[in-house]
Design a protein around this motif. Structure first.
Motif, PDB file in Angstrom:
ATOM      1  N   HIS A 164      37.707  51.944  39.197  1.00 46.07           N
ATOM      2  CA  HIS A 164      38.355  51.006  38.272  1.00 46.07           C
ATOM      3  C   HIS A 164      39.863  50.997  38.512  1.00 46.07           C
ATOM      4  N   THR A 165      40.460  52.178  38.628  1.00 46.19           N
ATOM      5  CA  THR A 165      41.903  52.243  38.854  1.00 46.19           C
ATOM      6  C   THR A 165      42.270  51.668  40.216  1.00 46.19           C
ATOM      7  N   MET A 166      41.458  51.949  41.226  1.00 48.70           N
ATOM      8  CA  MET A 166      41.709  51.350  42.537  1.00 48.70           C
ATOM      9  C   MET A 166      41.712  49.830  42.446  1.00 48.70           C
ATOM     10  N   ALA A 167      40.728  49.286  41.754  1.00 51.54           N
ATOM     11  CA  ALA A 167      40.649  47.834  41.624  1.00 51.54           C
ATOM     12  C   ALA A 167      41.864  47.292  40.885  1.00 51.54           C
ATOM     13  N   ARG A 168      42.322  48.002  39.871  1.00 50.33           N
ATOM     14  CA  ARG A 168      43.524  47.583  39.148  1.00 50.33           C
ATOM     15  C   ARG A 168      44.701  47.444  40.117  1.00 50.33           C
ATOM     16  N   ILE A 169      44.894  48.440  40.951  1.00 50.43           N
ATOM     17  CA  ILE A 169      46.040  48.424  41.869  1.00 50.43           C
ATOM     18  C   ILE A 169      45.865  47.354  42.942  1.00 50.43           C
ATOM     19  N   LEU A 170      44.667  47.279  43.515  1.00 48.67           N
ATOM     20  CA  LEU A 170      44.432  46.395  44.657  1.00 48.67           C
ATOM     21  C   LEU A 170      44.438  44.921  44.282  1.00 48.67           C
ATOM     22  N   THR A 171      44.224  44.616  43.011  1.00 52.65           N
ATOM     23  CA  THR A 171      44.245  43.212  42.576  1.00 52.65           C
ATOM     24  C   THR A 171      45.577  42.826  41.958  1.00 52.65           C
ATOM     25  N   SER A 172      46.510  43.764  41.885  1.00 53.73           N
ATOM     26  CA  SER A 172      47.817  43.434  41.319  1.00 53.73           C
ATOM     27  C   SER A 172      48.638  42.612  42.301  1.00 53.73           C
ATOM     28  N   ARG A 173      49.551  41.852  41.777  1.00 48.75           N
ATOM     29  CA  ARG A 173      50.465  41.109  42.652  1.00 48.75           C
ATOM     30  C   ARG A 173      51.393  42.082  43.373  1.00 48.75           C
ATOM     31  N   ALA A 174      51.680  43.226  42.753  1.00 47.28           N
ATOM     32  CA  ALA A 174      52.526  44.240  43.383  1.00 47.28           C
ATOM     33  C   ALA A 174      51.936  44.676  44.719  1.00 47.28           C
ATOM     34  N   LEU A 190      38.160  33.738  54.258  1.00 45.81           N
ATOM     35  CA  LEU A 190      39.230  32.770  54.466  1.00 45.81           C
ATOM     36  C   LEU A 190      38.804  31.364  54.049  1.00 45.81           C
ATOM     37  N   ALA A 191      37.518  31.064  54.197  1.00 46.63           N
ATOM     38  CA  ALA A 191      37.029  29.723  53.847  1.00 46.63           C
ATOM     39  C   ALA A 191      36.810  29.562  52.347  1.00 46.63           C
ATOM     40  N   ASP A 192      36.722  30.653  51.633  1.00 48.48           N
ATOM     41  CA  ASP A 192      36.470  30.614  50.180  1.00 48.48           C
ATOM     42  C   ASP A 192      37.693  30.016  49.482  1.00 48.48           C
ATOM     43  N   ARG A 193      37.489  29.076  48.590  1.00 45.63           N
ATOM     44  CA  ARG A 193      38.588  28.429  47.879  1.00 45.63           C
ATOM     45  C   ARG A 193      38.659  28.858  46.414  1.00 45.63           C
ATOM     46  N   ALA A 194      37.811  29.778  45.979  1.00 43.95           N
ATOM     47  CA  ALA A 194      37.806  30.206  44.581  1.00 43.95           C
ATOM     48  C   ALA A 194      39.078  30.993  44.278  1.00 43.95           C
ATOM     49  N   PRO A 195      39.688  30.778  43.111  1.00 42.64           N
ATOM     50  CA  PRO A 195      40.946  31.478  42.792  1.00 42.64           C
ATOM     51  C   PRO A 195      40.771  32.983  42.609  1.00 42.64           C
ATOM     52  N   ASP A 196      39.547  33.425  42.320  1.00 43.49           N
ATOM     53  CA  ASP A 196      39.336  34.859  42.084  1.00 43.49           C
ATOM     54  C   ASP A 196      38.746  35.575  43.299  1.00 43.49           C
ATOM     55  N   LYS A 197      38.874  34.965  44.488  1.00 38.90           N
ATOM     56  CA  LYS A 197      38.171  35.542  45.642  1.00 38.90           C
ATOM     57  C   LYS A 197      38.718  36.909  46.029  1.00 38.90           C
ATOM     58  N   ARG A 198      39.989  37.173  45.806  1.00 46.53           N
ATOM     59  CA  ARG A 198      40.527  38.485  46.156  1.00 46.53           C
ATOM     60  C   ARG A 198      39.960  39.563  45.230  1.00 46.53           C
ATOM     61  N   ALA A 199      39.861  39.266  43.972  1.00 42.98           N
ATOM     62  CA  ALA A 199      39.281  40.227  43.037  1.00 42.98           C
ATOM     63  C   ALA A 199      37.811  40.468  43.361  1.00 42.98           C
ATOM     64  N   ARG A 200      37.091  39.411  43.729  1.00 43.39           N
ATOM     65  CA  ARG A 200      35.681  39.578  44.078  1.00 43.39           C
ATOM     66  C   ARG A 200      35.514  40.388  45.365  1.00 43.39           C
ATOM     67  N   LEU A 201      36.446  40.188  46.310  1.00 44.79           N
ATOM     68  CA  LEU A 201      36.398  40.966  47.545  1.00 44.79           C
ATOM     69  C   LEU A 201      36.589  42.455  47.247  1.00 44.79           C
ATOM     70  N   VAL A 202      37.545  42.778  46.407  1.00 39.93           N
ATOM     71  CA  VAL A 202      37.783  44.182  46.042  1.00 39.93           C
ATOM     72  C   VAL A 202      36.541  44.777  45.395  1.00 39.93           C
ATOM     73  N   THR A 203      35.947  44.036  44.485  1.00 42.69           N
ATOM     74  CA  THR A 203      34.736  44.526  43.809  1.00 42.69           C
ATOM     75  C   THR A 203      33.626  44.778  44.808  1.00 42.69           C
ATOM     76  N   ARG A 204      33.442  43.868  45.759  1.00 44.16           N
ATOM     77  CA  ARG A 204      32.366  44.013  46.740  1.00 44.16           C
ATOM     78  C   ARG A 204      32.614  45.200  47.669  1.00 44.16           C
ATOM     79  N   LEU A 205      33.845  45.372  48.105  1.00 43.72           N
ATOM     80  CA  LEU A 205      34.148  46.477  49.011  1.00 43.72           C
ATOM     81  C   LEU A 205      33.985  47.823  48.319  1.00 43.72           C
ATOM     82  N   LEU A 206      34.449  47.927  47.086  1.00 48.72           N
ATOM     83  CA  LEU A 206      34.314  49.186  46.363  1.00 48.72           C
ATOM     84  C   LEU A 206      32.863  49.505  46.027  1.00 48.72           C
ATOM     85  N   ALA A 207      32.019  48.477  45.995  1.00 50.81           N
ATOM     86  CA  ALA A 207      30.594  48.696  45.713  1.00 50.81           C
ATOM     87  C   ALA A 207      29.811  49.143  46.948  1.00 50.81           C
ATOM     88  N   ASP A 208      30.449  49.129  48.111  1.00 49.30           N
ATOM     89  CA  ASP A 208      29.802  49.600  49.341  1.00 49.30           C
ATOM     90  C   ASP A 208      29.886  51.126  49.355  1.00 49.30           C
TER      91      ASP A 208
END
Length: 836
Positions: free
Chosen positions: A460-470, A215-233
């Motif tokens: 990869h496909t999960m990340a595509r869906i989870l980072t979409s505005r949809a 929540l404190a992160d102000r980077a515009p790509d933080k949601r995409a980075r969060l998805v990448t980090r979670l999928l890497a767990d």
């Protein structure tokens, strides 16, 4: 010609034997003919009046490749040619037409359609008029079996981007929204997105520290980075998605078949495949043409006693492969030609025959027909199968066809499942009817082809869906049976049974006592295990053990000398059918079940000592039908599907000293028992064991049919699994998870029930399992600030009114009973139980 009236039950047989009498002898007596609705008094248009009747009530049995009673309605010529009962009608004579007698319903013995939608009196009147007016039927209208939707690969194309919509999924949806006059809403806030994506990727609530950092992160790509980090767990990802695939692949840790050897778990293989993110085409290939670790899915459940022909193991394989990987439900077609889709009995048996070691007789509605199934794939358009190949080669060929580039259905089926999982409703619905068109065909095609282009990488496909505005749109109410569906955003979804249980356990940091899943997570989670110094071999007492082998029991022995007591000693072992290992005269492990062809990991450090160590492994290749369904394997003669062998790798260390040993020709083998009869009451013959002889090397870890390969070597190189057991996916179901929808997994479950039930209401309000869990949580959380527990559970801080209410429940200082009441309140909130 005056013929006696015959009863309805004999009518079909009578006209089949004497079709030339149809015109002269109506199927209905005069008093019934008088009850027919009169022919409609208007001109009949085939396309408007007759085609809808055929579509609704007739072509399920007589069109699109099916011709029940040899009657086909695919063209007018087929209709006029008739079937086993002769011509269905003569132009101008509707009152005497056999088809009118059948569709009228006046004689229940001959009513048509036998199943499905019956015709109304108005429709019968229209049908009579069509016959009387000459049965006009345009050549352009046919009822051929059309190529199913979503079958072919397509080119990967993406609409152009516009401001704020550069994600490929959103670019496809933009035109869809314009067409349906749906405005793009603003994405959900960070806290809502975080809770949603944490639960969807790894199945857990976001920990407070990580949520605050996000929540404190102000980077515009933080949601995409969060998805990448979670999928890497990899661990938490595997333990979350294990539930999804256990449902699909009918894999569990207890229940019918697990105790009597009629069912084999695939947990270790499946967990490893998820933890290593095995590319999806290889994942499917290893389930369609499996080795020992993954064969439980295709083998199905061998039920005790007599079962319906549609549930024999080869037919279970056809059901599973078609439903899970191709989005086709063959259960109806495995009993008779399907009434709900275009698949026939021959289609289902053709796929099942691939997995049958012997010719497979077709049974219709559980009655043998005397006809043998012909090996075939469901879609000849994609690829054919060579029926002359042996069963092993047929399975290899099927895997190649299903995972081949010509099959566009495989990637479309899995991306549709992922879309449904994340957004609550598939692009194709129901998701097991992939022959239907998608509500956005272009988006389905793009997701599928993008998956293929990225080496079938599901993450990869999960990340595509989870980072979409949809995906980030505000949620909308779910409507399971909504007609005229228009996508507007993700549907509100319930926590799964496992997510609900895990959420409560993680709130209080309560691990489970032990895992019921049999696996070594340390082996699965190691990216690249250290190479092993030795090469293990499959061995048996005689040559040819990997093929046509008679039932027998052998004892394999070897003496191992160690200079010092080991500091580490683990072994990987696999035996066909089962094993018992003794070291220095003491039991050190066993498979404990029949047909235990599954790589196991054992810690044997305490059994070994400095000096000589006598290792003795008893392996039984049992009678094929012992304790199993008698119709599957019928005698004790050598059987090509009854291989026999043993493979072992013992990784032994004494400090820095390597003292590994493996199965190879250095072992001795002694035949100790030979079954002589399937009859347990037959007189037993005395058997004199021959002296030990050198064991016969059969081949390495990749030897068929076992193909344990990399999975076996991973186990051999792995340390003990010392990870805490934190997830419900690793343990047996309990009354709470059963009530919340965890299936018994005797059948494939692709979508769990979304609506609440009375049983769930009772279990959530008065269930002993939940009460005991919340009591433990209350004891653990007494010292933790209630506001933190609230934030962890819901992803937001309590309001002033909520804080006041919580304080009154918990007390000061906090009482265990008060904390327990607080947790009950939290757990019952829709905000806790739903993913919004």
């Amino acid at each position: 010609m005056n013929l006696p009236r015959i009863n309805g039950r004999l009518a079909a047989a009578f006209v089949a034997a004497c079709p030339w009498l149809i015109a002269a002898q109506p199927l209905l007596p005069p008093e019934k003919i008088a009850q027919l609705p009169p022919a409609a008094n208007r001109p009949i248009d085939f396309a408007k009046d007759i085609q809808p009747i055929f579509e609704a009530s007739c072509v399920q049995c007589h069109g699109r490749g099916k011709a029940k009673g040899s009657l086909s309605l695919e063209t007018r010529a087929d209709w006029l040619a008739g079937g086993d009962h002769g011509a269905p009608a003569t132009a101008g004579r509707s009152a005497e037409a056999p088809v009118v007698a059948m569709i009228s319903g006046l004689d229940p013995e001959i009513v048509m359609p036998q199943k499905g939608k019956k015709l109304t009196r108005e429709q019968v009147a229209v049908f009579r008029a069509w016959i009387d007016q000459g049965m006009k039927w345009p050549d352009s209208i046919t009822f051929f079996r059309a190529e199913p939707a979503n079958l072919r690969p397509t080119a990967l194309t993406t609409p152009p981007a516009r401001a704020g919509l550069d994600h490929p999924i959103d670019r496809h949806l933009d035109s869809y929204f314009s067409q349906h006059r749906v405005a793009w809403s603003a994405p959900v806030d960070d806290a809502t997105y975080a809770r949603r994506v944490w639960l969807d990727t790894i199945g857990l609530l976001p920990p407070l520290a990580e949520l605050d950092a996000f929540l404190a992160d102000r980077a515009p790509d933080k949601r995409a980075r969060l998805v990448t980090r979670l999928l890497a767990d990899n661990q938490r990802y595997a333990e979350h998605w294990l539930t999804f695939w256990n449902d699909l692949l009918r894999n569990d840790y207890k229940g019918p078949g697990y105790t009597d050897g009629g069912r084999k778990p695939i947990t270790s293989w499946l967990y490893t495949a998820l933890a290593q993110n095995l590319r999806y085409d290889r994942f499917v290939a290893q389930l369609v043409d499996p080795g020992a670790a993954a064969e439980g899915f295709a083998n199905g459940i061998i039920w005790r006693g007599v079962v319906n022909a549609s549930q024999v193991p080869p037919m279970q394989a056809a059901h599973g492969i078609a439903q899970v990987f191709l989005g086709v439900n063959l259960k109806c077609a495995s009993c008779h030609d399907s009434f709900i889709n275009d698949y026939t009995l021959a289609d289902a048996y053709g796929l099942a025959a691939i997995y049958s070691p012997t010719p497979l007789e077709i049974a219709e509605c559980d009655k043998p027909t005397g006809h043998q199934a012909k090996v075939k794939f469901l879609y000849a358009e994609i690829g054919g199968l060579d029926a002359t190949l042996d069963p092993a080669a047929r399975k290899r060929q099927l895997a190649e066809v299903i995972t081949g580039r010509a099959n566009g259905r495989l990637p479309r089926t899995i991306v549709n499942r992922l879309w449904e999982r994340f957004l609550g409703r598939g692009l194709v619905e129901p998701i097991d009817e992939m022959d239907r068109p998608a509500w956005s065909p272009a988006l389905l095609d793009w997701l599928a082809e993008d998956l293929v282009a990225h080496n079938f990488d599901l993450k990869h496909t999960m990340a595509r869906i989870l980072t979409s505005r949809a995906y980030q749109l505000p949620s909308v109410p779910a409507r399971e049976t909504e007609e005229n569906f228009v996508f507007r955003g993700p549907a509100v979804r319930r926590l799964t049974a496992e997510q609900f249980s895990d959420a409560l356990h993680t709130l209080a940091s309560l691990p489970r006592a032990r895992a019921d899943a049999k696996l070594n997570r340390a082996a699965a989670l190691t990216a690249a295990p250290a190479p092993l110094p030795l090469t293990p071999k499959w061995i048996w007492g005689v040559a040819g053990g990997a093929g046509n082998t008679a039932p027998a029991t052998y004892v394999f022995r070897r003496t191992i000398t160690l200079e010092a007591a080991p500091t580490e000693a683990v072994l990987a072992i696999c035996a066909d059918d089962n094993y018992t290992i003794r070291i220095n005269g003491k039991d050190a492990g066993s498979s404990g079940r029949r047909n235990a062809v599954h790589p196991d990991w054992l810690d044997v450090r305490s059994a070994l000592r400095a000096g000589e160590n006598r290792v003795e492994i008893t392996v039984a290749n049992q009678l094929p039908d012992e304790g199993r369904l008698a119709s599957v394997k019928t005698d004790a003669r050598p059987d090509p599907d009854s291989p026999a062998g043993l493979i072992l790798y013992a990784r032994v260390r004494a400090g820095a000293t390597v003292a590994d040993f493996v199965t190879d020709g250095a072992w001795t083998a002694q035949l100790t028992a030979v079954p002589v009869s399937n009859d347990r009451f037959a007189p037993k013959q005395r058997f004199q064991p021959p002296p030990p002889a050198p064991a016969v090397e059969l081949g390495g870890v990749d030897l068929a049919p076992w193909k344990v390969g990399e999975h076996f070597l991973r186990l051999a190189a792995a340390p003990r699994d010392a990870l805490p057991v934190e997830r419900a996916s690793l343990v047996n179901s309990d009354p709470l998870t059963i009530a919340l929808g965890r299936p018994n997994r005797e059948q494939t479950t692709t979508v769990r029930q979304a609506t609440a039930t009375t049983l769930q209401a009772l279990e959530l309000t008065n269930g002993a399992t939940l009460a005991a869990l919340l009591k433990k949580c209350g004891e653990t959380l007494t010292a933790r600030p209630p506001a933190d527990v609230f934030r962890h559970a819901l992803g937001r801080a309590p309001t002033a009114a909520e804080s006041s209410l919580i304080a009154s429940m918990v007390g000061s200082p906090a009482r265990t009973e008060g904390v327990e009441d607080f947790l009950w309140s939290l757990a019952m909130l829709p905000e806790f139980q739903l993913i919004r």
